[in-house]
Design an enzyme around this catalytic site. Sequence first.
Site, PDB file in Angstrom:
ATOM      1  N   GLN A   1       0.885  -1.183   0.130  1.00 26.50           N
ATOM      2  CA  GLN A   1       0.148  -0.074  -0.014  1.00 26.50           C
ATOM      3  C   GLN A   1       0.807   1.228   0.025  1.00 26.50           C
ATOM      4  O   GLN A   1       0.521   2.307  -0.646  1.00 26.50           O
ATOM      5  CB  GLN A   1      -0.892   0.008   1.393  1.00 26.50           C
TER       6      GLN A   1
ATOM      7  N   GLU B   1      11.045  30.866 -15.837  1.00 26.16           N
ATOM      8  CA  GLU B   1       9.794  31.818 -16.412  1.00 26.16           C
ATOM      9  C   GLU B   1       9.050  31.826 -15.090  1.00 26.16           C
ATOM     10  O   GLU B   1       7.635  31.966 -15.222  1.00 26.16           O
ATOM     11  CB  GLU B   1       9.189  30.704 -17.388  1.00 26.16           C
TER      12      GLU B   1
HETATM   13  N1  COS Z   1       0.009  41.658 -18.503  1.00 31.46           N
HETATM   14  C1  COS Z   1      -0.030  42.928 -18.926  1.00 31.46           C
HETATM   15  N2  COS Z   1       0.292  43.817 -17.821  1.00 31.46           N
HETATM   16  C2  COS Z   1       0.641  43.320 -16.631  1.00 31.46           C
HETATM   17  C3  COS Z   1       0.872  41.952 -16.494  1.00 31.46           C
HETATM   18  C4  COS Z   1       0.417  41.193 -17.462  1.00 31.46           C
HETATM   19  N3  COS Z   1       0.346  39.772 -17.120  1.00 31.46           N
HETATM   20  N4  COS Z   1       1.013  42.075 -15.157  1.00 31.46           N
HETATM   21  C5  COS Z   1       1.362  43.201 -14.822  1.00 31.46           C
HETATM   22  N5  COS Z   1       1.209  44.146 -15.660  1.00 31.46           N
HETATM   23  C6  COS Z   1       1.238  45.450 -15.577  1.00 31.46           C
HETATM   24  C7  COS Z   1       0.528  46.024 -14.323  1.00 31.46           C
HETATM   25  O1  COS Z   1      -0.907  46.286 -14.796  1.00 31.46           O
HETATM   26  C8  COS Z   1       1.234  47.249 -14.237  1.00 31.46           C
HETATM   27  O2  COS Z   1       0.945  48.212 -15.276  1.00 31.46           O
HETATM   28  P1  COS Z   1       1.132  49.928 -14.804  1.00 31.46           P
HETATM   29  O3  COS Z   1       2.445  50.252 -15.221  1.00 31.46           O
HETATM   30  O4  COS Z   1       0.155  50.488 -15.990  1.00 31.46           O
HETATM   31  O5  COS Z   1       0.716  50.125 -13.283  1.00 31.46           O
HETATM   32  C9  COS Z   1       2.714  46.848 -14.521  1.00 31.46           C
HETATM   33  O6  COS Z   1       2.500  45.836 -15.320  1.00 31.46           O
HETATM   34  C10 COS Z   1       3.355  46.522 -12.986  1.00 31.46           C
HETATM   35  O7  COS Z   1       2.657  45.432 -12.581  1.00 31.46           O
HETATM   36  P2  COS Z   1       2.548  44.850 -10.964  1.00 31.46           P
HETATM   37  O8  COS Z   1       2.617  46.068 -10.082  1.00 31.46           O
HETATM   38  O9  COS Z   1       1.667  43.606 -10.767  1.00 31.46           O
HETATM   39  O10 COS Z   1       4.099  44.414 -11.088  1.00 31.46           O
HETATM   40  P3  COS Z   1       4.889  43.850  -9.643  1.00 31.46           P
HETATM   41  O11 COS Z   1       6.261  44.712  -9.938  1.00 31.46           O
HETATM   42  O12 COS Z   1       4.380  43.983  -8.418  1.00 31.46           O
HETATM   43  O13 COS Z   1       5.167  42.446 -10.138  1.00 31.46           O
HETATM   44  C11 COS Z   1       5.952  40.319 -10.827  1.00 31.46           C
HETATM   45  C12 COS Z   1       5.567  41.977 -11.077  1.00 31.46           C
HETATM   46  C13 COS Z   1       6.987  40.036  -9.664  1.00 31.46           C
HETATM   47  C14 COS Z   1       4.905  39.420 -10.706  1.00 31.46           C
HETATM   48  C15 COS Z   1       7.085  40.245 -12.254  1.00 31.46           C
HETATM   49  O14 COS Z   1       7.930  41.137 -11.960  1.00 31.46           O
HETATM   50  C16 COS Z   1       7.580  38.847 -12.403  1.00 31.46           C
HETATM   51  O15 COS Z   1       6.680  38.189 -12.789  1.00 31.46           O
HETATM   52  N6  COS Z   1       8.470  38.466 -12.452  1.00 31.46           N
HETATM   53  C17 COS Z   1       9.114  37.271 -12.406  1.00 31.46           C
HETATM   54  C18 COS Z   1       9.748  37.294 -13.829  1.00 31.46           C
HETATM   55  C19 COS Z   1      10.023  36.182 -14.308  1.00 31.46           C
HETATM   56  O16 COS Z   1       9.419  35.099 -14.491  1.00 31.46           O
HETATM   57  N7  COS Z   1      11.412  35.951 -14.935  1.00 31.46           N
HETATM   58  C20 COS Z   1      11.869  34.564 -15.393  1.00 31.46           C
HETATM   59  C21 COS Z   1      12.682  35.095 -16.632  1.00 31.46           C
HETATM   60  S1  COS Z   1      12.102  34.233 -18.009  1.00 31.46           S
HETATM   61  S2  COS Z   1      13.254  32.688 -17.863  1.00 31.46           S
END
Ligand code: COS
Length: 409
Positions: free
Chosen positions: A279, A363
């Site tokens: 199990q 990502e």
């Molecule tokens: N689509 C379109 N616009 C978006 C969005 C989305 N999915 N997510 C956020 N935005 C916009 C918001 O509307 C905001 O716009 P304004 O400037 O008009 O206010 C702006 O982007 C900032 O958004 P938010 O305040 O949510 O951003 P944060 O800094 O709080 O958070 C995170 C952003 C941490 C979520 C982001 O930096 C992130 O995803 N980081 C990880 C990056 C990553 O995946 N790296 C891996 C690299 S690829 S291997």
Amino acid sequence: MVDFTLTDEQKDLRELAHSFADKEMRKVAWEYDVDGTWPQDVIDKAFEVGLMNTHIPEAYGGPGLDYLSGCIIEEEIGWGCSGIGTSLMANGLASAPVTLGGSEETKKKYLGMLTESAKLASFGLTEPDAGSDVSGMKTRAVKQGDKYILNGSKCFITNGTYADWFTVFAKTDPDSGHRGISAFVVDANAAGVTVDKKEDKMGQRASNTATISFNDVEVPAENLLAEENKGFKLAMMTLDRTRPGVAAMATGIARAAFEFSVEYSKERVQFGVPIAMHQAIQFMIADMSTKVDASRLLTWNSAVLLDQGKRASLISSEAKRFAADSAMEVTTDAVQVYGGYGFIKEYPVEKLMRDAKIMQLYEGTSQIQRLVIAKEVLLPRAVDDLPGADEMAAKASEQSQSDQAAATV
Ligand code: COS
């Protein structure tokens, strides 16, 4: 009515990808993992059979597949070998900002390059001091006449050593945080682009991960994607569209580990019976099965939302978070099912456990996905915050046409 039946075309694509993963990827996967061998031969074959660049629209030479079909393919590729799979699929990440924000000329040139022959492109967002915190990037692009001068360094760049072009994010207005970032297409052979370092990784060793430096690189102004200072949004819109693919790849890794475990548990005898009779093993197998199926459902849900042109930030992050964490759990349990043999490289599951780890990191880490999910649940962005992809592309195209007109006058 909700119907999970695949179309005949989707079934054929799944069969094509599965057979490719089985015959071309698995046969070299464990060997290429040892020294981190670059899988150019597999890339060439994948290109030939049409398993690369699946999202590139037909107008630019791609098959223009829907997101669901892309995810179906990506699960099989992840099942075959997610290291080689990451090399095969990275063009999708690099090309998404071009599809979303490139002018018609840019799309023809750079997407066309990827569909004409087995060329590669890389996505350059992360920097040594700016991983999760995208706004903290230091790479700088300064406009000088009809070009931008690019300086900075990007790390953890998938396929960086072999890319023909990069999508690079850089600060154009350093005092404006996320509102001061722009995105560009940069040719890999432009003067001042250098590949500094190839990483020696824990898992996905057949994929190439490099650091790329840009020293006074001249980038033609027409290579700007979308509008100046809209790069952060473009990056987020890109990740919304590519995270389902990562979730699919994670589902494929988990499924591979699950299948190996089922097979092994029926063969391995302890206490006079196959361990599948115990199990303790059955419960691990049951949890693996559930996690694989739940990962796939979330992944397909996020892909279908994108195919319907709907906002998918929430479900994309849920799918990526859940499938990545599940892949880590399932592969860890697979090693447990194999017992001491699971820890030995001669057996298949230790590679899967090493490969799964990156799914929780690239990502966007699982913690970043939770941030996105929490924000979408507690404080959803107004729909107006998200200019439609078509709108952005149309704007960029209009801009380039008016630039051309101005140049002619
Ligand atoms: N689509 C379109 N616009 C978006 C969005 C989305 N999915 N997510 C956020 N935005 C916009 C918001 O509307 C905001 O716009 P304004 O400037 O008009 O206010 C702006 O982007 C900032 O958004 P938010 O305040 O949510 O951003 P944060 O800094 O709080 O958070 C995170 C952003 C941490 C979520 C982001 O930096 C992130 O995803 N980081 C990880 C990056 C990553 O995946 N790296 C891996 C690299 S690829 S291997």
